[in-house]
Design a protein around this motif. Structure first.
Motif, PDB file in Angstrom:
ATOM      1  N   PRO B  35       0.822  -1.208   0.000  1.00  0.00           N
ATOM      2  CA  PRO B  35       0.000   0.000   0.000  1.00  0.00           C
ATOM      3  C   PRO B  35       0.854   1.256   0.000  1.00  0.00           C
ATOM      4  N   LEU B  36       0.448   2.216  -0.805  1.00  0.00           N
ATOM      5  CA  LEU B  36       1.192   3.469  -0.881  1.00  0.00           C
ATOM      6  C   LEU B  36       0.236   4.653  -0.811  1.00  0.00           C
ATOM      7  N   ARG B  37       0.722   5.710  -0.248  1.00  0.00           N
ATOM      8  CA  ARG B  37      -0.067   6.945  -0.189  1.00  0.00           C
ATOM      9  C   ARG B  37       0.046   7.682  -1.520  1.00  0.00           C
ATOM     10  N   PHE B  38      -0.891   8.578  -1.727  1.00  0.00           N
ATOM     11  CA  PHE B  38      -0.902   9.347  -2.970  1.00  0.00           C
ATOM     12  C   PHE B  38       0.455  10.021  -3.211  1.00  0.00           C
ATOM     13  N   GLY B  39       0.940  10.692  -2.195  1.00  0.00           N
ATOM     14  CA  GLY B  39       2.199  11.414  -2.333  1.00  0.00           C
ATOM     15  C   GLY B  39       3.392  10.500  -2.579  1.00  0.00           C
ATOM     16  N   GLU B  40       3.345   9.314  -2.008  1.00  0.00           N
ATOM     17  CA  GLU B  40       4.445   8.371  -2.218  1.00  0.00           C
ATOM     18  C   GLU B  40       4.467   7.905  -3.680  1.00  0.00           C
ATOM     19  N   LEU B  41       3.293   7.584  -4.199  1.00  0.00           N
ATOM     20  CA  LEU B  41       3.206   7.204  -5.610  1.00  0.00           C
ATOM     21  C   LEU B  41       3.732   8.337  -6.489  1.00  0.00           C
ATOM     22  N   ARG B  42       3.288   9.511  -6.159  1.00  0.00           N
ATOM     23  CA  ARG B  42       3.675  10.678  -6.945  1.00  0.00           C
ATOM     24  C   ARG B  42       5.195  10.865  -6.963  1.00  0.00           C
ATOM     25  N   ARG B  43       5.808  10.704  -5.822  1.00  0.00           N
ATOM     26  CA  ARG B  43       7.254  10.901  -5.740  1.00  0.00           C
ATOM     27  C   ARG B  43       8.024   9.827  -6.505  1.00  0.00           C
ATOM     28  N   GLN B  44       7.450   8.632  -6.521  1.00  0.00           N
ATOM     29  CA  GLN B  44       8.177   7.535  -7.165  1.00  0.00           C
ATOM     30  C   GLN B  44       7.987   7.495  -8.670  1.00  0.00           C
ATOM     31  N   ILE B  45       7.042   8.261  -9.162  1.00  0.00           N
ATOM     32  CA  ILE B  45       6.853   8.371 -10.607  1.00  0.00           C
ATOM     33  C   ILE B  45       7.039   9.846 -10.943  1.00  0.00           C
ATOM     34  N   PRO B  46       8.269  10.270 -11.032  1.00  0.00           N
ATOM     35  CA  PRO B  46       8.559  11.702 -11.091  1.00  0.00           C
ATOM     36  C   PRO B  46       7.870  12.429 -12.236  1.00  0.00           C
ATOM     37  N   ALA B  47       7.675  11.730 -13.356  1.00  0.00           N
ATOM     38  CA  ALA B  47       7.175  12.433 -14.543  1.00  0.00           C
ATOM     39  C   ALA B  47       5.661  12.618 -14.535  1.00  0.00           C
ATOM     40  N   VAL B  48       4.966  11.954 -13.643  1.00  0.00           N
ATOM     41  CA  VAL B  48       3.508  12.033 -13.681  1.00  0.00           C
ATOM     42  C   VAL B  48       3.018  13.334 -13.040  1.00  0.00           C
ATOM     43  N   THR B  49       1.940  13.865 -13.570  1.00  0.00           N
ATOM     44  CA  THR B  49       1.320  15.033 -12.936  1.00  0.00           C
ATOM     45  C   THR B  49       0.237  14.549 -11.979  1.00  0.00           C
ATOM     46  N   GLU B  50      -0.136  15.410 -11.039  1.00  0.00           N
ATOM     47  CA  GLU B  50      -1.188  15.036 -10.093  1.00  0.00           C
ATOM     48  C   GLU B  50      -2.465  14.673 -10.840  1.00  0.00           C
ATOM     49  N   LYS B  51      -2.766  15.449 -11.824  1.00  0.00           N
ATOM     50  CA  LYS B  51      -3.993  15.209 -12.586  1.00  0.00           C
ATOM     51  C   LYS B  51      -4.021  13.809 -13.193  1.00  0.00           C
ATOM     52  N   MET B  52      -2.941  13.441 -13.847  1.00  0.00           N
ATOM     53  CA  MET B  52      -2.909  12.129 -14.483  1.00  0.00           C
ATOM     54  C   MET B  52      -2.894  11.010 -13.457  1.00  0.00           C
ATOM     55  N   LEU B  53      -2.155  11.199 -12.379  1.00  0.00           N
ATOM     56  CA  LEU B  53      -2.067  10.150 -11.372  1.00  0.00           C
ATOM     57  C   LEU B  53      -3.440   9.872 -10.759  1.00  0.00           C
ATOM     58  N   ILE B  54      -4.127  10.913 -10.367  1.00  0.00           N
ATOM     59  CA  ILE B  54      -5.435  10.689  -9.749  1.00  0.00           C
ATOM     60  C   ILE B  54      -6.417  10.108 -10.754  1.00  0.00           C
ATOM     61  N   GLN B  55      -6.300  10.531 -11.991  1.00  0.00           N
ATOM     62  CA  GLN B  55      -7.194  10.011 -13.033  1.00  0.00           C
ATOM     63  C   GLN B  55      -6.984   8.514 -13.237  1.00  0.00           C
ATOM     64  N   GLN B  56      -5.728   8.121 -13.338  1.00  0.00           N
ATOM     65  CA  GLN B  56      -5.438   6.700 -13.537  1.00  0.00           C
ATOM     66  C   GLN B  56      -5.858   5.883 -12.310  1.00  0.00           C
ATOM     67  N   LEU B  57      -5.632   6.426 -11.121  1.00  0.00           N
ATOM     68  CA  LEU B  57      -6.029   5.728  -9.903  1.00  0.00           C
ATOM     69  C   LEU B  57      -7.540   5.543  -9.847  1.00  0.00           C
ATOM     70  N   ARG B  58      -8.266   6.568 -10.242  1.00  0.00           N
ATOM     71  CA  ARG B  58      -9.725   6.474 -10.210  1.00  0.00           C
ATOM     72  C   ARG B  58     -10.221   5.397 -11.168  1.00  0.00           C
ATOM     73  N   GLU B  59      -9.582   5.318 -12.323  1.00  0.00           N
ATOM     74  CA  GLU B  59     -10.004   4.311 -13.289  1.00  0.00           C
ATOM     75  C   GLU B  59      -9.657   2.903 -12.801  1.00  0.00           C
ATOM     76  N   LEU B  60      -8.478   2.763 -12.210  1.00  0.00           N
ATOM     77  CA  LEU B  60      -8.098   1.459 -11.666  1.00  0.00           C
ATOM     78  C   LEU B  60      -9.052   1.060 -10.536  1.00  0.00           C
ATOM     79  N   GLU B  61      -9.483   2.052  -9.768  1.00  0.00           N
ATOM     80  CA  GLU B  61     -10.415   1.790  -8.675  1.00  0.00           C
ATOM     81  C   GLU B  61     -11.783   1.380  -9.249  1.00  0.00           C
ATOM     82  N   ALA B  62     -12.228   2.114 -10.256  1.00  0.00           N
ATOM     83  CA  ALA B  62     -13.523   1.792 -10.869  1.00  0.00           C
ATOM     84  C   ALA B  62     -13.504   0.393 -11.477  1.00  0.00           C
TER      85      ALA B  62
END
Lengths: 112, 112
Positions: B35-62
């Motif tokens: 399990p990882l927190r939002f910020g941890e994921l973000r830091r480990q994927i340096p090139a991703v923007t917040e917008k894209m990260l949350i979007q992809q997470l929401r789709e994976l969740e759905a």
DNA sequence: CAGTATCCGTTCCGATACTG
DNA sequence: CAGTATCGGAACGGATACTG
């Protein structure tokens, strides 16, 4: 489709190569049925347009996954087949294909 | 990302689910590190923007692949983890990831 | 038969600024 | 910390017409 390089993991790289809209289908057809002509591919993927099919084929060819053999005849004849490299990809793709097949109902239900 | 339904093969369906720009990376991180927190994921994927990260997470969740657990605290804390279903996908994805890893140099060289 | 060429709407995606 | 909102360019992808 060169999306996010340098890649963060092998999966990224692989999906970059095979993530095009029709590429998986084409690889699957060529593995399943052996070499196929342009028109045969087109007929077996009813929803694809000529533009998209040729574009995906060109990219697969540029990546070294598919071989294009042109017979200089009238009317023209072109056959597409998997390269050895393409076959290694197809093998790696198989578990994913089986997963998709096994979970297709769920995917169609939940995936927008 | 509901691309070409009905699907012509299981591979189509699977790639439709996992083909988003950062989805493979996220699944890989969550499998690898738990399990990882939002910020941890973000830091480990340096090139991703917040917008894209949350979007992809929401789709994976759905799609039922990722679970989102919100802790109602100040400051907020949210943890993302793989579901059992997500783990089955990750297993199916592993050979592809290995293929990509093994062929990364070639992919980077030939893939536009 | 096996493609090309062009137009054009849709979707993707990054940048930036803001919020509970 | 974990998002949301908005804008705008770029890439994707369908339809149609044409060619060697």
């Amino acid at each position: 489709m060169a999306r996010n390089r340098p890649y963060t993991c092998g999966l990224d790289a692989a999906i970059d190569v095979v993530g095009g809209k029709w590429k998986a289908t084409v690889l699957w057809m060529l593995e399943d049925q052996g070499p196929l002509r342009f028109g045969e591919l087109r007929r077996q993927i009813p929803a694809v347009t000529e533009k998209m099919l040729i574009q995906q084929l060109r990219e697969l060819e540029a990546d070294g996954l598919v071989h294009r053999e042109a017979y200089h005849q009238v009317p023209p004849k072109v056959e597409y087949s998997l390269t050895d490299y393409g076959r290694t990809l197809e093998v790696a793709l198989r578990p994913l294909g089986e997963w998709g097949h096994a979970n297709m109902a769920r995917i169609e239900a939940t995936h927008a």
